[in-house]
Structures are given as structure tokens and as C-alpha cells.
Design a protein around this motif. Structure first.
Motif, mmCIF file in Angstrom:
data_model
loop_
_atom_site.group_PDB
_atom_site.id
_atom_site.type_symbol
_atom_site.label_atom_id
_atom_site.label_comp_id
_atom_site.label_asym_id
_atom_site.label_seq_id
_atom_site.Cartn_x
_atom_site.Cartn_y
_atom_site.Cartn_z
ATOM 1 N N UNK A 38 0.840 -1.194 0.000
ATOM 2 C CA UNK A 38 0.000 0.000 0.000
ATOM 3 C C UNK A 38 0.878 1.248 0.000
ATOM 4 N N UNK A 39 0.306 2.312 -0.540
ATOM 5 C CA UNK A 39 1.024 3.580 -0.577
ATOM 6 C C UNK A 39 0.051 4.708 -0.273
ATOM 7 N N UNK A 40 0.278 5.360 0.840
ATOM 8 C CA UNK A 40 -0.538 6.500 1.235
ATOM 9 C C UNK A 40 0.050 7.760 0.622
ATOM 10 N N UNK A 45 5.964 3.343 -0.363
ATOM 11 C CA UNK A 45 5.219 2.094 -0.507
ATOM 12 C C UNK A 45 5.556 1.184 0.673
ATOM 13 N N UNK A 46 4.531 0.490 1.172
ATOM 14 C CA UNK A 46 4.685 -0.324 2.371
ATOM 15 C C UNK A 46 4.202 -1.738 2.099
ATOM 16 N N UNK A 47 4.984 -2.725 2.520
ATOM 17 C CA UNK A 47 4.570 -4.126 2.416
ATOM 18 C C UNK A 47 3.417 -4.383 3.375
ATOM 19 N N UNK A 60 2.804 -11.249 7.117
ATOM 20 C CA UNK A 60 2.055 -10.020 7.320
ATOM 21 C C UNK A 60 2.948 -8.959 7.951
ATOM 22 N N UNK A 61 2.674 -7.719 7.605
ATOM 23 C CA UNK A 61 3.290 -6.608 8.322
ATOM 24 C C UNK A 61 2.678 -6.540 9.721
ATOM 25 N N UNK A 62 3.467 -6.113 10.680
ATOM 26 C CA UNK A 62 2.966 -6.036 12.062
ATOM 27 C C UNK A 62 1.747 -5.134 12.169
ATOM 28 N N UNK A 63 1.692 -4.120 11.326
ATOM 29 C CA UNK A 63 0.608 -3.135 11.406
ATOM 30 C C UNK A 63 -0.750 -3.714 11.018
ATOM 31 N N UNK A 90 -5.175 3.076 7.577
ATOM 32 C CA UNK A 90 -5.118 2.082 6.501
ATOM 33 C C UNK A 90 -5.442 2.710 5.145
ATOM 34 N N UNK A 91 -5.837 3.966 5.135
ATOM 35 C CA UNK A 91 -6.151 4.645 3.884
ATOM 36 C C UNK A 91 -4.927 4.703 2.985
ATOM 37 N N UNK A 92 -5.077 4.199 1.761
ATOM 38 C CA UNK A 92 -3.951 4.130 0.821
ATOM 39 C C UNK A 92 -4.430 3.537 -0.497
#
Length: 125
Positions: A38-40, A45-47, A60-63, A90-92
Motif C-alpha cells: 500500500x502507498x498513502x 510504498x509499504x509491504x 504479514x506486516x505487524x501493522x 489504513x487509507x492508501x
């Protein structure tokens, strides 16, 4: 060349759920590892999550651990991301990526071979 198309994004209130889909054009997709990212706005960009070709291994990412679930249906050439207990953070734009290597051999998920264009998820407070 594998083409990936994400769908299922939209607007949801905090605490709600969405299920994203990543559909592929080629049957070889069912042998690929797949990741969600995802990319906000204004952020890198985040896994988010990844799954092996047969669904036997997931990361999974911890978040998102405990709230998101990645799964796949190889008969439909589709990978899903079930997102529960959504938060405004989580918006992205959510993107999926695929790679022919075994998931255990992928060191850098951001270097996966094929990428979709993304679907927007907006979570309001």
C-alpha cells in the motif's frame, strides 16, 4: 507477461471491512508468490502481506497482523486481501505484485516482477 488487476477498493468507516481482489491474466499466476502493498499520499510504498503459490505460507506486516488475511483461489487466478477492523491509517492505494520465485527465496518484496496499478481504500474516522 502477467497483467494484474486489483479491485474491491472503496470508502468505509473505521471498524468496517473490505475485501480486495488481485486477478491475473495468465494461468502461470497460480504458480507465483503474490504480495499486497500500500502507498498513502506522500508516503513510501509499504509491504502489507504475501502468500506462497499454494497458500501454505503467509507473511504479514505487524501493522495489519490479526486484522488482514491474505488468501488465494488458484482455480480463479485470484488472490484476496480481507481487511477487517479498518483504521483511518489504513487509507492508501493498495497494489498487488507477483513473482515466479518461491516466496522463501524472495529477499526484497519490493523487487517482485509484476505489479498492478492499484485500488484506492479510504477509511473515514
Amino acid at each position: 507477461q502477467v497483467q494484474l488487476v486489483e479491485s474491491g477498493g472503496g470508502w468505509v468507516q473505521a471498524g468496517g471491512s473490505l475485501r480486495l481482489s488481485c486477478a491475473a491474466s495468465e494461468r502461470t499466476f497460480r504458480t507465483y508468490a503474490v504480495g499486497w502493498f500500500r502507498q498513502a499520499p506522500g508516503k513510501e510504498r509499504e509491504f502489507v502481506a504475501a502468500i506462497s503459490w499454494n497458500g501454505g505460507i503467509t507473511y504479514y506486516a505487524d501493522s495489519v497482523k490479526g486484522r488482514f488475511t491474505i488468501s488465494r483461489d488458484n482455480a480463479k487466478n485470484t488472490v484476496y486481501l480481507q481487511m477487517n477492523s479498518l483504521k483511518p491509517e489504513d487509507t492508501a492505494v493498495y497494489l498487488c505484485a507477483a513473482d515466479p520465485r518461491h516466496i522463501a527465496l524472495i529477499v526484497d518484496y519490493y523487487g517482485m516482477d509484476y505489479w498492478g496499478k492499484g485500488t484506492l481504500v479510504t477509511v473515514s474516522s
